[in-house]
Design a protein around this motif. Structure first.
Motif, PDB file in Angstrom:
ATOM      1  N   ILE A  61       0.854  -1.012  -0.001  1.00 16.56           N
ATOM      2  CA  ILE A  61      -0.085  -0.115   0.033  1.00 16.56           C
ATOM      3  C   ILE A  61       0.841   1.142  -0.146  1.00 16.56           C
ATOM      4  O   ILE A  61       1.778   1.388   0.913  1.00 16.56           O
ATOM      5  CB  ILE A  61      -0.847   0.210   1.259  1.00 16.56           C
ATOM      6  CG1 ILE A  61      -1.923  -1.163   1.344  1.00 16.56           C
ATOM      7  CG2 ILE A  61      -1.888   1.222   1.352  1.00 16.56           C
ATOM      8  CD1 ILE A  61      -2.358  -1.501   2.767  1.00 16.56           C
ATOM      9  N   ALA A  62       0.854   2.092  -0.923  1.00 16.50           N
ATOM     10  CA  ALA A  62       1.541   3.284  -1.085  1.00 16.50           C
ATOM     11  C   ALA A  62       0.643   4.455  -0.492  1.00 16.50           C
ATOM     12  O   ALA A  62      -0.414   4.592  -0.875  1.00 16.50           O
ATOM     13  CB  ALA A  62       2.034   3.715  -2.539  1.00 16.50           C
ATOM     14  N   LEU A  63       1.135   5.109   0.472  1.00 17.41           N
ATOM     15  CA  LEU A  63       0.461   6.268   1.228  1.00 17.41           C
ATOM     16  C   LEU A  63       0.688   7.639   0.557  1.00 17.41           C
ATOM     17  O   LEU A  63       1.105   8.469   1.184  1.00 17.41           O
ATOM     18  CB  LEU A  63       0.784   6.238   2.819  1.00 17.41           C
ATOM     19  CG  LEU A  63       0.491   4.996   3.470  1.00 17.41           C
ATOM     20  CD1 LEU A  63       0.911   5.089   5.018  1.00 17.41           C
ATOM     21  CD2 LEU A  63      -1.048   4.724   3.682  1.00 17.41           C
ATOM     22  N   VAL A  64       0.444   7.594  -0.776  1.00 13.48           N
ATOM     23  CA  VAL A  64       1.029   8.786  -1.560  1.00 13.48           C
ATOM     24  C   VAL A  64      -0.414   9.720  -1.767  1.00 13.48           C
ATOM     25  O   VAL A  64      -0.076  10.864  -2.375  1.00 13.48           O
ATOM     26  CB  VAL A  64       1.623   8.512  -2.820  1.00 13.48           C
ATOM     27  CG1 VAL A  64       3.147   7.745  -2.681  1.00 13.48           C
ATOM     28  CG2 VAL A  64       0.538   7.508  -3.677  1.00 13.48           C
ATOM     29  N   LYS A  65      -1.490   9.310  -1.457  1.00 12.74           N
ATOM     30  CA  LYS A  65      -2.938  10.090  -1.640  1.00 12.74           C
ATOM     31  C   LYS A  65      -3.026  11.088  -0.493  1.00 12.74           C
ATOM     32  O   LYS A  65      -2.543  10.781   0.825  1.00 12.74           O
ATOM     33  CB  LYS A  65      -4.142   9.039  -2.088  1.00 12.74           C
ATOM     34  CG  LYS A  65      -3.980   8.495  -3.447  1.00 12.74           C
ATOM     35  CD  LYS A  65      -3.939   9.529  -4.564  1.00 12.74           C
ATOM     36  CE  LYS A  65      -3.822   8.671  -5.711  1.00 12.74           C
ATOM     37  NZ  LYS A  65      -4.113   9.858  -6.785  1.00 12.74           N
ATOM     38  N   ASP A  66      -3.808  12.168  -0.535  1.00  8.10           N
ATOM     39  CA  ASP A  66      -4.155  12.908   0.489  1.00  8.10           C
ATOM     40  C   ASP A  66      -4.782  12.168   1.544  1.00  8.10           C
ATOM     41  O   ASP A  66      -5.702  10.937   1.186  1.00  8.10           O
ATOM     42  CB  ASP A  66      -4.963  14.280  -0.112  1.00  8.10           C
ATOM     43  CG  ASP A  66      -4.153  15.125  -0.839  1.00  8.10           C
ATOM     44  OD1 ASP A  66      -2.818  15.215  -0.717  1.00  8.10           O
ATOM     45  OD2 ASP A  66      -4.381  15.867  -1.800  1.00  8.10           O
ATOM     46  N   MET A  67      -5.319  12.935   2.614  1.00 10.10           N
ATOM     47  CA  MET A  67      -5.848  12.161   3.739  1.00 10.10           C
ATOM     48  C   MET A  67      -7.384  11.688   3.309  1.00 10.10           C
ATOM     49  O   MET A  67      -7.769  10.822   3.799  1.00 10.10           O
ATOM     50  CB  MET A  67      -5.965  13.123   5.059  1.00 10.10           C
ATOM     51  CG  MET A  67      -4.506  13.189   5.866  1.00 10.10           C
ATOM     52  SD  MET A  67      -4.166  11.279   6.488  1.00 10.10           S
ATOM     53  CE  MET A  67      -5.368  11.532   7.694  1.00 10.10           C
ATOM     54  N   GLU A  68      -7.998  12.821   2.792  1.00 12.23           N
ATOM     55  CA  GLU A  68      -9.255  12.564   2.295  1.00 12.23           C
ATOM     56  C   GLU A  68      -9.510  11.172   1.413  1.00 12.23           C
ATOM     57  O   GLU A  68     -10.390  10.530   1.650  1.00 12.23           O
ATOM     58  CB  GLU A  68      -9.863  13.558   1.520  1.00 12.23           C
ATOM     59  CG  GLU A  68      -9.851  15.024   2.286  1.00 12.23           C
ATOM     60  CD  GLU A  68      -8.848  15.732   2.253  1.00 12.23           C
ATOM     61  OE1 GLU A  68      -7.483  15.541   1.446  1.00 12.23           O
ATOM     62  OE2 GLU A  68      -8.353  16.431   3.242  1.00 12.23           O
ATOM     63  N   VAL A  69      -8.475  10.801   0.707  1.00  8.51           N
ATOM     64  CA  VAL A  69      -8.723   9.696  -0.157  1.00  8.51           C
ATOM     65  C   VAL A  69      -8.156   8.394   0.704  1.00  8.51           C
ATOM     66  O   VAL A  69      -9.018   7.653   0.513  1.00  8.51           O
ATOM     67  CB  VAL A  69      -7.564   9.736  -1.297  1.00  8.51           C
ATOM     68  CG1 VAL A  69      -7.462   8.377  -2.237  1.00  8.51           C
ATOM     69  CG2 VAL A  69      -7.743  10.911  -2.166  1.00  8.51           C
ATOM     70  N   LEU A  70      -7.340   8.556   1.723  1.00  8.26           N
ATOM     71  CA  LEU A  70      -6.898   7.475   2.602  1.00  8.26           C
ATOM     72  C   LEU A  70      -8.261   7.122   3.200  1.00  8.26           C
ATOM     73  O   LEU A  70      -8.748   6.062   3.831  1.00  8.26           O
ATOM     74  CB  LEU A  70      -5.791   7.845   3.390  1.00  8.26           C
ATOM     75  CG  LEU A  70      -4.401   7.893   2.600  1.00  8.26           C
ATOM     76  CD1 LEU A  70      -3.394   8.336   3.767  1.00  8.26           C
ATOM     77  CD2 LEU A  70      -4.200   6.499   1.878  1.00  8.26           C
TER      78      LEU A  70
END
Length: 147
Positions: free
Chosen positions: A122-131
């Motif tokens: 899992i790549a945590l490269v998206k903004d918090m809203e997406v996560l």
């Protein structure tokens, strides 16, 4: 724009190619590169804070769902076993299942070699809203160890 380290003889070819390709690079790109190099410590620190915030949110939320995942000490990638009730699917089919059912895309661990089978990256490269949306979709699907 970038830099390379390595064998001087090998890099000479890269230097020649970059000199010819980059000649006359658009001035705003050069200015952005200069600013990035001049302020690298600040930019790296700010980006590290963003990844840490994402890690501090996402890992506990997956753990609440019963996923066997730990915070990564030095990366924005998480490696975790697929939930036990999906083990028979294997990592590739599990990734396809999540994509089809929830629009969530993870990387199958087996794509990185045999040792990754049964895991996802899992790549945590998206903004918090997406996560947060990813967690909400997983909760809605009840994609967890606890049923």
């Amino acid at each position: 724009m970038g830099f390379a380290l390595g064998n001087k003889t090998v890099l000479q070819g890269l230097r020649t190619m970059k000199f010819n390709v980059d000649f006359g690079m658009f001035l705003p790109f050069q200015c952005v590169a200069i600013d990035a190099l001049d302020h690298m410590e600040y930019y790296a620190s700010e980006q590290t804070k963003r990844y840490q915030e994402r890690m501090n949110y996402f890992v506990p939320e997956l753990q609440k769902l019963g996923w066997e995942v730990q915070k990564s000490p030095a990366s924005f990638f998480l490696w975790t076993k697929i939930p036990s009730e999906y083990e028979e699917m294997g990592d590739r089919n599990f990734v396809s299942y999540l994509l089809d059912q929830a629009g969530i895309l993870l990387s199958p661990g087996s794509g990185f070699g045999a040792g990754g089978a049964g895991y996802v990256r899992i790549a945590l490269v998206k903004d918090m809203e997406v996560l947060q949306e990813v967690i909400a979709r997983l909760q809605k699907m009840k994609v967890s160890v606890a049923t």
